[in-house]
Design a protein around this motif. Structure first.
Motif, PDB file in Angstrom:
ATOM      1  N   MET A   1      -0.307  37.095  80.268  1.00 33.16           N
ATOM      2  CA  MET A   1       0.675  36.519  81.045  1.00 33.16           C
ATOM      3  C   MET A   1       1.803  35.757  80.260  1.00 33.16           C
ATOM      4  N   ALA A   2       1.595  36.009  79.002  1.00 35.25           N
ATOM      5  CA  ALA A   2       2.859  35.278  78.045  1.00 35.25           C
ATOM      6  C   ALA A   2       4.191  35.634  78.284  1.00 35.25           C
ATOM      7  N   ASP A   3       4.530  36.599  78.712  1.00 42.07           N
ATOM      8  CA  ASP A   3       6.002  36.979  79.091  1.00 42.07           C
ATOM      9  C   ASP A   3       6.463  36.051  80.259  1.00 42.07           C
ATOM     10  N   LYS A   4       5.705  36.512  81.222  1.00 41.42           N
ATOM     11  CA  LYS A   4       5.775  35.568  82.552  1.00 41.42           C
ATOM     12  C   LYS A   4       5.696  34.170  82.470  1.00 41.42           C
ATOM     13  N   ALA A   5       4.788  33.586  81.573  1.00 42.59           N
ATOM     14  CA  ALA A   5       4.695  32.295  81.563  1.00 42.59           C
ATOM     15  C   ALA A   5       5.704  31.435  80.854  1.00 42.59           C
ATOM     16  N   GLU A   6       6.258  32.174  79.832  1.00 39.61           N
ATOM     17  CA  GLU A   6       7.337  31.792  78.876  1.00 39.61           C
ATOM     18  C   GLU A   6       8.784  31.859  79.741  1.00 39.61           C
ATOM     19  N   ILE A   7       8.680  32.771  80.583  1.00 37.08           N
ATOM     20  CA  ILE A   7      10.146  32.713  81.573  1.00 37.08           C
ATOM     21  C   ILE A   7       9.996  31.363  82.494  1.00 37.08           C
ATOM     22  N   GLU A   8       8.671  31.180  82.936  1.00 34.43           N
ATOM     23  CA  GLU A   8       8.549  29.914  84.000  1.00 34.43           C
ATOM     24  C   GLU A   8       8.711  28.633  83.176  1.00 34.43           C
ATOM     25  N   ARG A   9       8.107  28.683  81.925  1.00 36.57           N
ATOM     26  CA  ARG A   9       8.185  27.646  81.218  1.00 36.57           C
ATOM     27  C   ARG A   9       9.748  27.242  80.928  1.00 36.57           C
ATOM     28  N   LYS A  10      10.266  27.975  80.511  1.00 32.61           N
ATOM     29  CA  LYS A  10      11.961  27.777  80.308  1.00 32.61           C
ATOM     30  C   LYS A  10      12.635  27.353  81.529  1.00 32.61           C
ATOM     31  N   LYS A  11      12.156  27.999  82.690  1.00 38.65           N
ATOM     32  CA  LYS A  11      13.066  27.678  84.223  1.00 38.65           C
ATOM     33  C   LYS A  11      12.581  26.230  84.291  1.00 38.65           C
ATOM     34  N   ILE A  12      11.519  25.611  84.079  1.00 40.41           N
ATOM     35  CA  ILE A  12      10.995  24.179  84.367  1.00 40.41           C
ATOM     36  C   ILE A  12      11.694  23.351  83.233  1.00 40.41           C
ATOM     37  N   LEU A  13      11.809  23.588  82.264  1.00 40.60           N
ATOM     38  CA  LEU A  13      12.415  22.836  81.286  1.00 40.60           C
ATOM     39  C   LEU A  13      14.059  22.630  81.581  1.00 40.60           C
ATOM     40  N   SER A  14      14.538  23.715  81.956  1.00 43.64           N
ATOM     41  CA  SER A  14      16.142  23.856  82.461  1.00 43.64           C
ATOM     42  C   SER A  14      16.385  22.861  83.602  1.00 43.64           C
ATOM     43  N   GLU A  15      15.571  23.206  84.559  1.00 42.31           N
ATOM     44  CA  GLU A  15      15.476  22.403  85.983  1.00 42.31           C
ATOM     45  C   GLU A  15      15.339  20.902  85.719  1.00 42.31           C
ATOM     46  N   LEU A  16      14.539  20.539  84.773  1.00 44.37           N
ATOM     47  CA  LEU A  16      14.253  19.069  84.784  1.00 44.37           C
ATOM     48  C   LEU A  16      14.993  18.423  83.519  1.00 44.37           C
ATOM     49  N   GLY A  17      15.489  19.166  82.558  1.00 42.25           N
ATOM     50  CA  GLY A  17      16.451  18.825  81.648  1.00 42.25           C
ATOM     51  C   GLY A  17      15.642  18.313  80.605  1.00 42.25           C
ATOM     52  N   LEU A  18      14.545  19.099  80.310  1.00 42.97           N
ATOM     53  CA  LEU A  18      13.554  18.310  79.264  1.00 42.97           C
ATOM     54  C   LEU A  18      13.753  19.321  78.024  1.00 42.97           C
ATOM     55  N   SER A  19      13.317  18.806  76.650  1.00 39.85           N
ATOM     56  CA  SER A  19      13.377  19.370  75.566  1.00 39.85           C
ATOM     57  C   SER A  19      12.527  20.618  75.533  1.00 39.85           C
ATOM     58  N   ASP A  20      12.836  21.498  74.630  1.00 40.24           N
ATOM     59  CA  ASP A  20      11.727  22.716  74.278  1.00 40.24           C
ATOM     60  C   ASP A  20      10.428  22.291  73.859  1.00 40.24           C
ATOM     61  N   SER A  21      10.460  21.241  72.940  1.00 36.18           N
ATOM     62  CA  SER A  21       9.305  20.595  72.670  1.00 36.18           C
ATOM     63  C   SER A  21       8.339  19.873  73.232  1.00 36.18           C
ATOM     64  N   SER A  22       8.687  19.797  74.558  1.00 36.88           N
ATOM     65  CA  SER A  22       7.791  18.863  75.516  1.00 36.88           C
ATOM     66  C   SER A  22       6.708  19.782  76.405  1.00 36.88           C
ATOM     67  N   PHE A  23       6.747  20.927  76.020  1.00 35.66           N
ATOM     68  CA  PHE A  23       5.942  22.107  76.797  1.00 35.66           C
ATOM     69  C   PHE A  23       5.396  22.973  75.912  1.00 35.66           C
ATOM     70  N   THR A  24       4.053  23.101  76.031  1.00 34.82           N
ATOM     71  CA  THR A  24       3.495  23.899  75.001  1.00 34.82           C
ATOM     72  C   THR A  24       2.522  25.028  75.700  1.00 34.82           C
ATOM     73  N   ILE A  25       2.836  26.396  75.378  1.00 35.10           N
ATOM     74  CA  ILE A  25       1.630  27.224  75.988  1.00 35.10           C
ATOM     75  C   ILE A  25       0.731  27.693  75.031  1.00 35.10           C
ATOM     76  N   ILE A  26      -0.305  27.683  75.662  1.00 34.77           N
ATOM     77  CA  ILE A  26      -1.489  28.035  74.577  1.00 34.77           C
ATOM     78  C   ILE A  26      -2.295  29.228  75.357  1.00 34.77           C
ATOM     79  N   GLU A  27      -2.728  30.255  74.257  1.00 33.27           N
ATOM     80  CA  GLU A  27      -3.269  31.327  74.852  1.00 33.27           C
ATOM     81  C   GLU A  27      -4.971  31.121  74.648  1.00 33.27           C
TER      82      GLU A  27
END
Length: 365
Positions: free
Chosen positions: A40-66
């Motif tokens: 699910m890595a590709d789909k998860a990364e798309i959703e992660r970036k979408k959430i960060l963009s919507e909320l105006g948060l930094s990339d370092s505040s959301f970590t994906i772990i496999e």
């Protein structure tokens, strides 16, 4: 100490919406850690970036772990376990197989053994302040009458393996309440957003929409059985808002909540409301539910109609979920469950826009 929110079930719809709401609830403070399957890595990364963009948060505040909850080690990288242990304050366990037709062995592997692994992992977290577990109101199986949040009673049987394995998993979560502050969430049948109609899969009440859409060419569409049973449908936005609020409410620790509609409609009423909005028709006549079940036992028919045969069990089951505890603890939040009728227009509109999109339809076996 900065809050650390650990989620399973990402990038699933309820999980990604809950991440947004948890951040909003906490003034956009804290770090999110989301456990995902490697595939699910590709789909998860798309959703992660979408959430960060919507909320105006930094990339370092959301970590994906496999990782994989069905493995006892949970995380793929052992070094991440050491790094995470001190940081996590809140665990939201949503990963599960949500399918009425799921085979028993698969359901047990994910829903029961997976939860056992998450429970064991949580025991090793020194700073955990709350463990929020997503169960279902339907752990009651075939028990009927008034069903309470304070009960976890093994029924004589279950309607399907989904119910059975969620019950067994909830028993396991109850077992660690003495060691960890736990809040158990039991939603009713979840439908799309009450204002936008947005969802990511057409199951539950959408089986009725599939059925009506496929049979709209008929001059007369009958009712299915008497439809006297109440069907408890709740929009995803109510589930998300209520869960985010209760997850940080001090008196919610140790409690179980029915996030269900306090004023549900009967199956016959839902059928009429949906048919009117979708087709501008009213049902005429009826066919016995036993005949409907027989038709749906034939694979080509149920695949054509887009309906799981297990769904019909909820048209005759006569249980009523008492949600006094949830209503009392949500009283000061202003969060209430919207009436189903108020959300039918966006629900039907979204369905009609996406009804030919195969990604929204589940595989009928």
């Amino acid at each position: 100490m900065e809050k650390g929110y650990f989620f399973t079930g990402f990038p699933g719809f309820i999980c990604n919406q809950l991440i947004r709401e948890v951040w909003k609830k906490n003034n956009y403070q804290g770090h999110v850690f989301a456990l995902i399957l490697p595939g699910m890595a590709d789909k998860a990364e798309i959703e992660r970036k979408k959430i960060l963009s919507e909320l105006g948060l930094s990339d370092s505040s959301f970590t994906i772990i496999e990782g994989d909850i069905t493995r006892s080690e949970l995380l793929n990288n052992p070094e991440e376990v050491v790094n995470l242990k001190e940081k996590i304050t809140h665990v939201f366990h949503l990963a599960a197989i949500y399918d009425l037709a799921v085979p028993r062995d698969i359901a047990y592997k994910v829903n029961v053994y997976g939860t056992a692994n998450v429970n064991e992992w949580i025991r090793g977290l020194p700073n955990v302040k709350r463990y929020i577990y997503f169960s279902t109101a339907y752990v009651v199986g075939v028990r009927e009458g008034t069903l309470y949040e304070t009960e976890l009673i093994r029924p004589a049987r279950f309607k399907n393996h989904y119910e059975e394995t969620k019950f067994e998993a909830e028993v396991l979560v109850e077992g660690i309440k003495k060691d960890v502050p736990v809040t158990i969430i039991r939603p009713g049948i979840v439908k799309g957003h009450s204002h936008t109609g947005e969802t990511i899969k057409f199951d539950g009440p959408y089986f009725i929409m599939n059925f009506l859409e496929r049979l709209k060419f008929l001059p007369i569409i009958p009712r299915l059985g008497k439809g006297e049973a109440f069907v408890n449908l709740v929009p995803v936005d109510y589930i998300i808002q209520a869960t985010a609020y209760l997850s940080f409410l001090e008196k919610a620790a140790g409690k179980t909540y029915h996030l269900t509609d306090p004023r549900p409609y009967r199956a016959s009423e839902l059928y009429e409301i949906i048919m009117q909005e979708l087709l501008n028709k009213q049902p005429k006549g009826s066919i016995p539910l036993t005949l409907g079940k027989w038709f749906l036992s034939i694979k080509p028919i149920r695949k054509y109609l887009g309906v799981e045969k297990e769904a019909l069990d909820y048209f005759t089951w006569k249980g009523n979920f008492d949600n006094t505890q949830a209503q009392n603890d949500l009283k000061d939040s202003g969060i209430i469950c919207p009436d189903f009728r108020e959300g039918i227009k966006p629900m039907a509109s979204f369905y009609l826009r996406q009804k030919d999109n195969p990604s929204y339809h589940i595989n009928i076996l």
